[in-house]
Design a protein around this motif. Structure first.
Motif, PDB file in Angstrom:
ATOM      1  N   SER A 161       0.741  -1.230   0.026  1.00  0.00           N
ATOM      2  CA  SER A 161      -0.002   0.079  -0.024  1.00  0.00           C
ATOM      3  C   SER A 161       0.816   1.104   0.052  1.00  0.00           C
ATOM      4  N   GLN A 162       0.249   2.326  -0.729  1.00  0.00           N
ATOM      5  CA  GLN A 162       1.146   3.638  -0.507  1.00  0.00           C
ATOM      6  C   GLN A 162       1.278   3.979   0.814  1.00  0.00           C
ATOM      7  N   ASP A 186      -5.887   8.692   4.483  1.00  0.00           N
ATOM      8  CA  ASP A 186      -7.466   8.307   4.360  1.00  0.00           C
ATOM      9  C   ASP A 186      -7.872   9.601   5.154  1.00  0.00           C
ATOM     10  N   LEU A 187      -9.028  10.352   4.718  1.00  0.00           N
ATOM     11  CA  LEU A 187      -9.394  11.504   5.092  1.00  0.00           C
ATOM     12  C   LEU A 187     -10.968  11.540   5.286  1.00  0.00           C
ATOM     13  N   ILE A 231      -9.297   8.132  -4.286  1.00  0.00           N
ATOM     14  CA  ILE A 231     -10.022   7.418  -4.328  1.00  0.00           C
ATOM     15  C   ILE A 231     -11.461   7.528  -3.298  1.00  0.00           C
ATOM     16  N   LEU A 232     -12.510   7.807  -4.005  1.00  0.00           N
ATOM     17  CA  LEU A 232     -13.716   7.785  -3.477  1.00  0.00           C
ATOM     18  C   LEU A 232     -14.129   6.441  -2.983  1.00  0.00           C
ATOM     19  N   LEU A 285      -6.219   9.476  -0.342  1.00  0.00           N
ATOM     20  CA  LEU A 285      -5.542  10.858  -1.215  1.00  0.00           C
ATOM     21  C   LEU A 285      -3.919  10.086  -1.098  1.00  0.00           C
ATOM     22  N   SER A 286      -3.215  10.043  -2.153  1.00  0.00           N
ATOM     23  CA  SER A 286      -1.739   9.970  -2.049  1.00  0.00           C
ATOM     24  C   SER A 286      -1.141  10.745  -2.747  1.00  0.00           C
TER      25      SER A 286
END
Length: 165
Positions: A74-75, A83-84, A112-113, A132-133
């Motif tokens: 994973s990033q 993740d937000l 990514i939603l 978000l990355s």
């Protein structure tokens, strides 16, 4: 340790799972550097525009990532992802994070939603969170929607872009 005006190292590395399972989730010096860039280049502009953003997951050691059912590739494990969630007027409004990302024309690798209400080719009404990355170079500006298929497997599809957000 402060990474940007409004983000701390603790905020981007905190994990109740790591504490409960006694998993080391301390970042390396290089990791702190990368998290500082992530905070200043991507997260801080979002927080300045939107206000309080809740970081639900930031850096994860490979062991922690596997412990929560994610991949050690994973990033999050490479200090490149968070993740937000965003709450406005007492209601979850995570789509505001995406809209602000686009409005500010911020550079990002993936947005990514995650697990919105929609599984078909329509915009999700309210994703449960936003992944978000950001990478130091070669950001793809890829936007995806995550959903569960009929077998409860996570799938991803491109987000359809509309003229009005």
């Amino acid at each position: 340790m402060r990474l940007s005006k409004n983000f701390t190292l603790k905020e981007l590395t905190r994990s109740n799972t790591a504490l409960r399972l006694d998993i080391d989730n301390e970042p390396s010096k290089e990791g702190i550097y990368k998290l500082t860039l992530l905070a200043t280049e991507l997260l801080q502009p979002l927080r300045e525009r939107l206000g309080a953003l809740r970081v639900t997951s930031g850096y994860r050691s490979p062991l922690l990532s596997e412990a929560i059912g994610s991949s050690s590739n994973s990033q999050h494990c490479r200090y490149e992802a968070v993740d937000l969630q965003f709450v406005r007027r007492g209601k979850m409004d995570n789509l505001a994070i995406y809209n602000t990302l686009i409005e500010l024309d911020l550079d990002y690798d993936q947005c990514i939603l995650e697990f919105g209400d929609a599984t078909q080719y329509i915009d999700p009404d309210n994703p449960a969170w936003i992944h978000l990355s950001w990478k130091i170079s070669d950001n793809r500006r890829q936007t995806l929607v995550a959903y569960k298929d009929e077998n409860n497997k996570t799938k991803y599809r491109p987000k359809i872009k509309y003229n009005s957000l």
